[in-house]
Structures are given as C-alpha cells and as structure tokens.
Scaffold this active site. Sequence first.
Site, mmCIF file in Angstrom:
data_model
loop_
_atom_site.group_PDB
_atom_site.id
_atom_site.type_symbol
_atom_site.label_atom_id
_atom_site.label_comp_id
_atom_site.label_asym_id
_atom_site.label_seq_id
_atom_site.Cartn_x
_atom_site.Cartn_y
_atom_site.Cartn_z
ATOM 1 N N PRO A 147 0.752 -1.479 0.165
ATOM 2 C CA PRO A 147 -0.259 0.135 -0.274
ATOM 3 C C PRO A 147 0.807 1.285 0.115
ATOM 4 O O PRO A 147 1.896 1.556 0.302
ATOM 5 C CB PRO A 147 -0.580 0.010 1.364
ATOM 6 C CG PRO A 147 -0.652 -1.555 1.628
ATOM 7 C CD PRO A 147 0.876 -1.992 1.265
ATOM 8 N N ASP A 178 -23.815 5.287 8.935
ATOM 9 C CA ASP A 178 -23.751 3.935 9.251
ATOM 10 C C ASP A 178 -24.331 2.961 9.355
ATOM 11 O O ASP A 178 -24.264 1.942 8.500
ATOM 12 C CB ASP A 178 -24.472 4.098 11.232
ATOM 13 C CG ASP A 178 -23.686 5.427 11.696
ATOM 14 O OD1 ASP A 178 -22.657 5.372 11.915
ATOM 15 O OD2 ASP A 178 -24.747 5.549 12.914
ATOM 16 N N GLY A 217 2.675 4.760 1.531
ATOM 17 C CA GLY A 217 3.578 4.860 2.901
ATOM 18 C C GLY A 217 4.018 3.866 3.404
ATOM 19 O O GLY A 217 4.320 4.379 4.364
ATOM 20 N N THR A 218 3.595 2.389 2.860
ATOM 21 C CA THR A 218 5.524 1.751 3.454
ATOM 22 C C THR A 218 6.633 1.367 3.345
ATOM 23 O O THR A 218 6.544 1.040 4.294
ATOM 24 C CB THR A 218 4.247 0.386 3.493
ATOM 25 O OG1 THR A 218 4.495 0.151 2.012
ATOM 26 C CG2 THR A 218 2.481 0.362 3.857
ATOM 27 N N GLY A 219 7.093 2.434 2.818
ATOM 28 C CA GLY A 219 7.973 2.362 2.863
ATOM 29 C C GLY A 219 8.857 2.199 1.577
ATOM 30 O O GLY A 219 10.368 0.950 1.466
ATOM 31 N N HIS A 257 -26.579 9.736 19.797
ATOM 32 C CA HIS A 257 -25.957 9.028 18.940
ATOM 33 C C HIS A 257 -24.862 7.712 19.246
ATOM 34 O O HIS A 257 -25.338 6.895 19.251
ATOM 35 C CB HIS A 257 -26.441 9.912 17.691
ATOM 36 C CG HIS A 257 -26.372 9.037 15.927
ATOM 37 N ND1 HIS A 257 -26.859 8.742 15.808
ATOM 38 C CD2 HIS A 257 -25.070 7.908 16.329
ATOM 39 C CE1 HIS A 257 -26.256 7.840 14.267
ATOM 40 N NE2 HIS A 257 -25.042 7.964 14.404
ATOM 41 N N GLU A 258 -23.947 8.605 19.399
ATOM 42 C CA GLU A 258 -23.131 8.719 19.818
ATOM 43 C C GLU A 258 -23.096 7.302 21.319
ATOM 44 O O GLU A 258 -22.707 6.631 20.708
ATOM 45 C CB GLU A 258 -21.834 9.585 20.247
ATOM 46 C CG GLU A 258 -21.441 10.097 18.599
ATOM 47 C CD GLU A 258 -21.202 9.451 17.114
ATOM 48 O OE1 GLU A 258 -20.758 8.523 18.000
ATOM 49 O OE2 GLU A 258 -21.372 10.397 16.975
ATOM 50 N N HIS A 282 -24.108 4.268 20.169
ATOM 51 C CA HIS A 282 -23.147 3.112 19.371
ATOM 52 C C HIS A 282 -22.324 2.159 20.876
ATOM 53 O O HIS A 282 -21.816 1.471 20.492
ATOM 54 C CB HIS A 282 -22.024 4.043 18.323
ATOM 55 C CG HIS A 282 -22.365 4.397 17.540
ATOM 56 N ND1 HIS A 282 -23.438 3.699 16.435
ATOM 57 C CD2 HIS A 282 -23.042 6.075 17.125
ATOM 58 C CE1 HIS A 282 -23.516 4.027 15.053
ATOM 59 N NE2 HIS A 282 -23.195 5.320 15.570
ATOM 60 N N THR A 340 9.739 3.287 -1.585
ATOM 61 C CA THR A 340 11.393 3.833 -1.816
ATOM 62 C C THR A 340 12.054 3.927 -0.851
ATOM 63 O O THR A 340 13.811 3.591 -1.576
ATOM 64 C CB THR A 340 10.388 5.280 -2.540
ATOM 65 O OG1 THR A 340 9.684 5.146 -3.048
ATOM 66 C CG2 THR A 340 11.570 5.969 -2.942
#
Length: 665
Positions: free
Chosen positions: A229, A526, A231-233, A450-451, A454, A235
């Site tokens: 993916p 949701d 950004g995993t390093g 609402h929160e 959850h 380069t």
Amino acid sequence: MAQTNKDKKPEDFNWNRVFKIVLGWSAILVGFFLIIIYTKSNDPKTNEVTFDQYQKLLTEKKIESATIKKAETNYEFIGKLKAPETLTIGGRQVTIDKISVYLPYTNADSALLKSWSDNISTYTFEKDDGGWVTPLLSALPWILIIAFWIIIMRRMQNGGGGGTKGIFSFGKSKAKMMSGSQIKVTFADVAGADEAKQELSEIIEFLKSPAKFQKLGGRIPRGVLLLGPPGTGKTLLARAVAGEAGVPFFSISGADFVEMFVGVGASRVRDLFDQGKKSAPCIIFIDEIDAVGRHRGAGVGGGHDEREQTLNQLLIEMDGFEQNSGVIIIAATNRPDILDPALLRPGRFDRQVVVDRPDVKGREGILKVHTRKIPLANDIKIDTIAKGTPGFSGADLANLVNEAALLAARRNSDSVTMKDLENAKDKVMMGTERRSLIISEKEKKTTSYHEAGHVLVAKYTPEADPVHKVTIIPRGRALGVTTYLPMDEKHTYSKEYLEAMIAYAMGGRAAEKLVFNEYTTGASNDIERATSLARKMVCEFGMSEKLGPITYGNKQEEVFLGKELHEHKNYSDSTQILIDDEVKKIVIAGMDRATKVLTDNIHILHRLSLVLLEREILDSDEIDKVMRDEKLPPVEKEQDNGHNVEETQPVQESNVKPETTVSQN
C-alpha cells in the site's frame, strides 16, 4: 566513482571551475576589444609631438595635409609632413613623417582656421570615434548574437542546463543518479519491514561480493518488485539497499518514460539501461512502474500506442542483460494487479517482495526512527502509541509524530509530551476538532444519544470490539465520532463478528428512534457501512444460509484505466431478489439487536448521554465508570490558543486497526 554534475549537491558547488570559466571568457573579450582598438588605432608611424613642435612645423609650412578630429573639449590634429623630419621625442631623436597633437581649443575660430589655410595645403575635419567606446558599441550586437548562439547550443547539447529537456535530449533518460557515498539511508533507517529487508539482503551481498554467487553457478534475481500500500516505505527500502551496498543508484518514475512524441519512451528506456551498464554494479529504481507497465492490449489506441512501445522496450532491456552484468532493477507499485504478465515472469522481475502495513512491533520501531531527532518528555511511552495506531503505515506514523511536534511548538513547549502524541493520534484518526462550529442544543443532544447508542451496543455485544473513545465535538465532517480498537489483530473475520459490527453500527439510529421517536440524517454513514458489509457477507463471503457459499457478481475492470467500472451480473433476476432480501434481513436483524440492547439498558443510555453532553469526550475507562454509576473526577482544562481543551486519560492499549463509526447529526 567520480561525481558527475548531477551528483553534486548545492554545498559541493565547484568555485574553481566557475573561476576558470569567468577568467577564460574575460580574456577572450579583452583580446577581442584590443584587436578592434588596434585595427582602428592610428598608423604606427604617427608620433605625438609637443605643441611648440607643432607650431614650428606649421609656421614653416612643412605640413602637407592634416585631419582634424573634433572631441568634446579639444581637437586632435593629425598631419602628414612634406618630407621626413628629425625631432626630439621622449628624449631621443626620431625621424617621422606623420605627427599628432592635441590642440587646447574648444572651438575653431577664424584665426585658427586662417593659420591652417595659409600653412597647410589641404585639411579636413572628422568627428572623433570615442577611442575604445566606439569599437565596443559597434561590436556589441555581434557579441550579443555570438553569446546567444553559444547559450542556445549549450542548452541543446546539455538538455536545458543540465536536465533532460533540451531540443536534442528527448530520448535521454530523466533518471537521477546518486553515487554510493551520497546515499545516507541504510537499513537502520528502515523499521517495520523485517521480512522485506531479509529478502533484499541477498541483493546487497551480491553487489558487495558477486564472486560468492558466481562460483556456485548462482544467479541473483535480475529484478525485484516491491508491492504494498502507499506509504509503507517501498522507495525508502530501495534507497536503503543502495546505501548498504554503496553502489550508484538511478532513480526514475514510471511516468518519466511517457512523452507526447512517438518513440521517446523507448529511447529513454534504452538510454537508462546504457547508463546503468556503464556504472555497473548499480541499482536502477523505477517508482510507480504501473504507469508504464500496465497490461497490454487494453489501451485506447489499441495495441500500438506509445505506452506499449515503451513497455516492449523495457521488457527487451530487462531480459537482454548478461547473466552477471551487475545491474539490478528494483521497482515499486501499489497496483500489481494491473501489471503485464510478461513483466512479472522469471528473468525480469524474478522476486516479489510484499511491503505491508507494519504490525505493533514494526510500528514501535518506526516511531523510534521518527522520534530520534525530536526532544521527548519523560512520560512518553512509544509502545502505547504503537498499540493504539493499528493499520497505520510508515507515512501515517511520520505524520503523527510531526503533528505532535507542531502541537508542542504551538504550546511553546521544549519537548513533546505523551498528551501531544495522543492529541495528534486523535487528530489523524478522527479529524480536526471544529469547536467553532455552532450547534443547537437539540442537535447536540441528538448527537450525544446517537454516540451513546453506538457505545452501549458495542459494550453489551460480546463479539464487538472494545470502545476506544467517543466524542461529540465535531471532527472533520462528522458531528460525533466513536472509535473502536480490537484487542487482537484479525486477519479473518467470523460471521458473528461481522453481525456484531452491523449491530453497533445501527446503535446510533436505534437510540434516536427509541429516545426521540424520529430518524435523522446522522445515521446515513452507519447505514451505508452496514449495508455494504451485509452485501459482502451475502455475495462474497458466502455467509447466507439461503444462498449458500457462492460468489455473486464478477468484477469487470478496465486495465488501462486502472479502476473498476462495473460489476458483471452473472445471476438471474430472481436471485437478485433473494440477495436483496438477505441483505435487508441481516441489516434489520442488526437494528433489532441494537434496539433490544438499548431498551434493556435505557437508564444507562440516559446517564451516558448526560455525561457525554457535560464532558464532550469520554475514553474507555471513563465509559466503564459511567456504566457502573461511579463518579468521574473533575475535568481538568488548560488554555490552548484561546480554546479550552479537556484533559483525557491515556488510551487503552490495543494493537489492531480501528473500526471507526462516524455519525453526523
């Protein structure tokens, strides 16, 4: 290996070379002006005499003809004698036939003109040419033309001042070369990719001591493809390999090969590999190779477009190496599914190294690398931050550390504290707080219920993930956010776990209906997540008893565009109805499950909502205390740029990618 112009950094500027160039051109220009002045100067037989000698020669009528040049403040008299005369000039006797003298007159009056007319046969007036100024001005257009021509020719030869954009340099490679001494990155700067480093260590050994492999008849992989993916390093790993091996490193992007002119891409590929062979042993790194290595035959131009010609040349060059040429290709991509199969076959990219998101140990190592140059407070616990950032890539962790440093600088602090890292983590995971957003009391109350819905459903569902933090402070595009951090790293998910995810996703909507007897648009995200997950359970995971373990729908992708355009419907309309019924059944079951949990614990829902309205942020420990009806400590507040920031407890230690429910009310 000697450094080239492309290798040199700004601090390595060669002042000696600049001095030599300036001195050389200055000498050429001075010589040019001297030649012009010499050719336009007086006859070498002309000698400057005194005014008394001039008067004597004039009155004795020994001057045959004269040329008088008018200057700004005087006259220059140049005369030819009727016969050679011997005069004393500079203390020695000289026989001359031409004289020159500067006359101390500003204007030629009638008396002066009469003396010339009476004593000289012929004389003429000329305007002074200004000495060396006139030759300079007359030569200036030619100097400018020659200089402009030289600059244009140098730019065409060097490709636009050292780059590769010259008129004759379309086919030149745009690869940037760095010598082994310039690359300061080593494996010590790479963390969280131990398996990838182990795979690449063989490449380093081959570059350092190729005879070790050659005497046994072994052949090092000619190409290594780094997959993973963004950004995993990938380069960074390639640079570390070159830094460890101490060999030249050519870096280029896949997009640099493609040009608007036909055949340029293939020419650049040839030039790149020619440079590599001359600098062997070396590493050629092609970043984002999917830009040029996409599957052939799917282009808009059919099977004969510029991109495919470039790919064909790349395939030929990679397979045309001698067995031990010492040139190794490292390429990186996050789209291996769209690469041409001929590019991945043995002999080209023999080895594929997966550089995935780091685990908890890898995240801890990455955080240590990025915090080496940052002053840290004594309360910093790197392992706690590593456990609380599941799913983060190396780039995400670098961004987190940078955000923490910025927060500490905003407070005028001398070091980064644990609280800075926690706040930075919340900002990265949940978005930036928007305390300035004006929200009505009714909306705020709806958001709190609402929160709280959850949180409560997740707490009373055994298969659900533990709640990490809940807030009703608007963050990003959401009015409220609840985050969950699983206790264990999961790579496969059971049906019960997925049903639990759907249940606590629907907890917010169930709470709104139960308390206010109405639905709001805050549950749209949701519902979308729950419906998408239920459809995957039915169509991809085979978790429907009625439809069985069958995949419904084949994804049809246009390889050239690199994205999914549509899903091919390989089932009947009656099956579509069954799929819709099963999806609806799963989502409704999750909604009913959430409603039952909230109905059985309605008093806790009210209590949790009230505390959330008061404190705005609750972590996992505080949520447990509220559910047990214990008293919470008073809220500690500190001033930060005019805003009150609540003091929260350290996060619960866990080590898996968070599942975040975002609700907007």
